[in-house]
Write an enzyme that holds these catalytic residues in place. Structure first.
Site, PDB file in Angstrom:
ATOM      1  CG  HIS A 123      -0.699  -0.235   2.727  1.00  0.00           C
ATOM      2  ND1 HIS A 123       0.420   0.826   3.013  1.00  0.00           N
ATOM      3  CD2 HIS A 123      -0.346  -1.062   3.414  1.00  0.00           C
ATOM      4  CE1 HIS A 123       1.146   0.844   4.254  1.00  0.00           C
ATOM      5  NE2 HIS A 123       0.943  -0.408   4.583  1.00  0.00           N
ATOM      6  CG  ASP A 124      -0.136   4.392   1.468  1.00  0.00           C
ATOM      7  OD1 ASP A 124      -1.187   4.770   0.976  1.00  0.00           O
ATOM      8  OD2 ASP A 124      -0.446   3.784   2.011  1.00  0.00           O
ATOM      9  N   GLY A 141       5.392  -0.603   2.590  1.00  0.00           N
ATOM     10  CA  GLY A 141       4.328   0.252   2.564  1.00  0.00           C
ATOM     11  C   GLY A 141       5.434   1.561   2.132  1.00  0.00           C
TER      12      GLY A 141
END
Length: 277
Positions: A123-124, A141
């Site tokens: 994520h991200d 992340g």
């Protein structure tokens, strides 16, 4: 290109937007908030979910999953996003998770990238254009990887690490800190071992500029730091002597940006790297 080819076993949710010339193969699943742009190919057994955009002419191989929920216990189902650029190739069993609200809310992969088998993009994360991620690489992340970088097989990148433009991360390397643009790192815990000379030469950098980059590297990362000024002073010298050169400007700018991880430390050079230099 105007006709789509969708296998009868594929499941496309109401609300999904599918462009022209799209191929969706057997046993694929496309969620209601997905946008599939023109010319995309889902070979087979591909799952796409969340608020996800698949860029034009990108290709997804069997058992890849795109835009699923992040592996973050703080995530509570917020409508975060995943965006994949044009002509990017995602090979078998790659996982790309959507962003989190506590991050920037989006995971992005640029155009013309190649993500090889079993890579994980958390994520991200933000990947630039023409990035190559080799088999079994894992990104924590919030990792940022700039244009033209290469991450070799089974490397692991710690969360919040930045990998600069055209940098090279060697195979089975654990990266806990930032890698400068055009840098080359290797090791169980990554150490900076030189510059990514092969990429520089293959992309038309002339001998005069290569010589400058060698000097910049030796100024910033001398082998015997006891004989040199502190890093901030060495950086200032590089600015004054070479700061007008574009690639040096990129290195300086990268170093001066805020960082949560600091820079990878210098390690022992590798003979093959020296030969390429």
């Amino acid at each position: 290109m105007s006709e789509n080819e969708i296998h009868p076993s594929a499941v496309i949710a109401v609300g999904a937007k599918v462009g022209r010339g799209v191929y969706i193969g057997p046993w694929c699943s496309v969620g209601p908030d997905v946008v599939i742009e023109d010319g995309v190919r889902l070979i087979a057994n591909v799952i796409v979910d969340g608020h996800t955009i698949l860029g034009k002419d990108s290709v997804y191989y069997p058992f890849s999953t795109i835009g699923l929920a992040p592996q973050d216990l703080k995530y509570k189902g917020e409508p975060t996003r995943c965006v994949i650029g044009s002509r990017t190739i995602v090979r078998e069993q790659v996982t790309i998770h959507r962003g989190t609200e506590s991050g920037e809310g989006v995971t992005s992969v640029g155009s013309d990238c190649l993500l090889m088998v079993n890579a994980h993009i958390a994520h991200d994360c933000h990947l630039g254009d023409r990035v190559i991620i080799v088999n079994n690489v894992v990104l924590g992340g919030h990792v940022q990887i700039d244009d033209d970088a290469r991450v070799m097989g089974s490397a692991a990148i710690h969360q919040f690490v930045r990998i600069g433009k055209a940098a090279l991360v060697g195979g089975v390397t654990g990266v806990e800190s930032d890698v400068i643009p055009y840098g080359s790192v290797l090791g169980n815990r990554a150490r900076l071992v030189g510059m990514h000379w092969i990429w520089l030469k293959r992309n038309g950098v002339q001998n005069e500029e290569l010589h400058v980059l060698r000097n910049v590297y030796r100024h910033l990362f001398p082998r015997d730091e006891d004989q040199h000024a502190v890093f901030e002073d060495r950086l200032q010298i590089v600015k004054e002597k070479f700061g007008h050169i574009e690639k040096v400007q990129q290195i300086i700018s990268f170093i001066e940006q805020p960082s949560r991880r600091g820079l990878v430390k210098v390690g022992r050079s590798i003979s093959s790297s020296e030969k390429e230099g």
